[in-house]
Design an enzyme around this catalytic site. Structure first.
Site, short mmCIF file in Angstrom:
data_model
loop_
_atom_site.label_atom_id
_atom_site.label_comp_id
_atom_site.label_asym_id
_atom_site.label_seq_id
_atom_site.Cartn_x
_atom_site.Cartn_y
_atom_site.Cartn_z
CG HIS A 287 -78.99 -41.78 50.63
ND1 HIS A 287 -79.54 -40.78 51.40
CD2 HIS A 287 -79.16 -41.39 49.33
CE1 HIS A 287 -80.01 -39.83 50.61
NE2 HIS A 287 -79.79 -40.16 49.35
NE ARG B 285 -78.60 -30.14 41.94
CZ ARG B 285 -77.31 -30.19 41.69
NH1 ARG B 285 -76.71 -29.19 41.10
NH2 ARG B 285 -76.60 -31.25 42.03
CE LYS C 150 -77.95 -34.70 40.23
NZ LYS C 150 -77.32 -35.14 41.43
CD GLU D 262 -81.46 -28.14 46.09
OE1 GLU D 262 -80.64 -28.99 45.76
OE2 GLU D 262 -82.08 -28.16 47.15
CG HIS E 83 -83.56 -37.05 49.09
ND1 HIS E 83 -84.20 -37.67 48.05
CD2 HIS E 83 -82.24 -37.40 48.98
CE1 HIS E 83 -83.32 -38.35 47.33
NE2 HIS E 83 -82.13 -38.21 47.88
CG HIS F 38 -82.03 -35.66 54.48
ND1 HIS F 38 -82.15 -34.51 53.73
CD2 HIS F 38 -81.25 -36.49 53.73
CE1 HIS F 38 -81.48 -34.64 52.60
NE2 HIS F 38 -80.93 -35.83 52.57
NE ARG G 11 -57.00 -17.86 46.50
CZ ARG G 11 -55.74 -17.56 46.79
NH1 ARG G 11 -54.78 -17.88 45.96
NH2 ARG G 11 -55.46 -16.94 47.91
CD GLU H 195 -81.33 -40.91 45.16
OE1 GLU H 195 -82.08 -40.09 44.58
OE2 GLU H 195 -80.92 -40.75 46.33
CE LYS I 43 -77.50 -30.08 45.49
NZ LYS I 43 -78.73 -30.64 46.10
CG ASN J 86 -83.59 -32.38 47.44
OD1 ASN J 86 -82.62 -33.04 47.05
ND2 ASN J 86 -83.51 -31.08 47.69
N1 GLY Z 1 -78.86 -35.24 44.98
C1 GLY Z 1 -79.67 -34.18 44.58
C2 GLY Z 1 -78.95 -33.14 43.77
O1 GLY Z 1 -77.87 -33.40 43.28
O2 GLY Z 1 -79.44 -32.06 43.62
#
Ligand code: GLY
Length: 363
Positions: free
Chosen positions: A267, A243, A229, A239, A250, A254, A123, A187, A145, A247
């Site tokens: 990427h 946030r 960031k 997000e 992106h 994608h 957990r 990035e 993330k 993207n």
């Molecule tokens: N890679 C985008 C984010 O971490 O929100």
């Protein structure tokens, strides 16, 4: 030796990102200040392990930790539920409990997977990020993330689970191939375009020395990107809104990656092409001056990144966009720059305009 510290401010989940030199050699002393547990499980892959695992293990041992190592094969395929289960079983076998912690030593795949395993094992146990690619240092390594993939799409299972600390050693960037270093630059340039014009200008001025991997510049650059960031994540961890600005590029990236089955394009290269298309959409919408788009694309190209491609047609790209499992209510979301240093999030780009921009960029 110059070090920069950036705070990711998330209440009781706040942590520091440390950017500097020779951090991997002294990682034991650094984590000792944060983790009181007696054991650490280091997760890495078979590309990073021969380069850095021994020194990380030696340093952790010297600081008194029992060290367990889990070395996975390199590759995106490892971001699976099966590998997460394999990691958890290894941890059980090695008597890792909730007082211990995990340490991710590698790029985005290792970081996402380690974070995911840390968030579900018993957990939740603490974890630390030590990202070793430029891409992971400025993006995936911070922000919490975590994810694994499903056969139907990337990152479809995951958690928001923040690390206890992030240690970024710019010396490890010396081992990256130029192409892999360049994908991190996509990035980084993205950060300049969406948030900070002065930073974009710094990149323009110093690009040659950045690619020569001048360490003082790398510390300044990586810290500046982490600051951007961290600021965004601190305001919108999960997000809900802001946030999503990260993207930029992106949406199209994608689609291209999914059409390429996540092979044969990096990427960062896909993001670079995506920034070129999103920038073009913004020009067509009258938001972004053409001159600014050219300036963005010039910096991407000077970094060895593509701003176009000829493999997939506009029809294929638009179809792939519609199949994106993460699309909300059928609406394709774009981040659109309004000038270098500022961008907005828009759900209001119709299919015809997307096709027009894709056709213009991919003639
Ligand atoms: N890679 C985008 C984010 O971490 O929100």
């Amino acid at each position: 030796m110059k070090q920069e510290k950036i705070a990711v401010k998330l209440g009781k989940n706040s942590y520091l990102v440390t950017v500097g030199r020779k951090l991997t050699d002294n990682i034991g002393a650094h984590v000792k200040k944060i983790c009181s547990g007696s054991a650490v499980a280091v997760l890495t892959n078979d590309v990073v392990a021969p380069l850095y695992l021994e020194r990380v293990r030696a340093s952790l041992k010297q600081s008194g930790f029992r060290v367990i190592t889990i070395v996975l094969p390199d590759g995106e395929e490892q971001k699976s539920m099966e590998t997460a289960k394999h990691i958890c079983e290894k941890l059980i076998k090695n008597n890792v409990d909730r007082t211990h912690f995990l340490l991710a030593l590698g790029g985005g795949v290792i970081g996402d997977l380690t974070g995911f395993a840390a968030s579900i094992y018993m957990r939740g146990i603490p974890f630390i990020q030590v990202p070793t690619t430029l891409l992971a240092q400025v993006d995936a390594g911070i922000g919490g993330k975590t994810a694994v993939n499903l056969s139907s799409g990337k990152n479809l299972i995951g958690t928001f689970y923040q690390p206890k600390a992030v240690f970024i050693d710019v010396d490890v960037l010396d081992s990256l191939e130029k192409e892999v270093f360049a994908e991190g630059m996509a990035e980084i340039i993205k950060h300049g375009v969406i948030k900070d014009r002065n930073y974009f200008e710094f990149l323009e001025k110093n690009l040659t020395d950045i690619f020569s991997r001048d360490k003082d510049l790398l510390v300044r650059m990586v810290a500046a990107s982490c600051r951007i960031k961290a600021e965004v994540v601190s305001k919108d961890e999960k997000e809900a809104g802001l946030r999503a600005i990260l993207n930029y590029g992106h949406t199209i990236a994608h689609a291209i990656e999914s059409l390429s089955s996540y092979k044969s394009i990096l990427h960062g290269q896909a993001v670079s092409i995506g920034m070129s298309v999103a920038g073009r959409i913004a020009v067509y919408k009258g938001l972004f001056p053409e001159k600014e788009l050219n300036r963005q694309n010039k910096l991407l190209e000077a970094s060895g990144l593509p701003v176009s491609q000829s493999r997939f047609s506009a029809t294929e790209i638009v179809k792939a966009l519609k199949n994106d499992k993460k699309i909300k209510d059928g609406k394709i979301r774009f981040v659109l720059p309004v000038k270098i240093g500022e961008a907005i999030i828009s759900d209001n780009v119709d299919d015809a305009l997307i096709s027009k921009a894709v056709n213009a960029v991919f003639p």
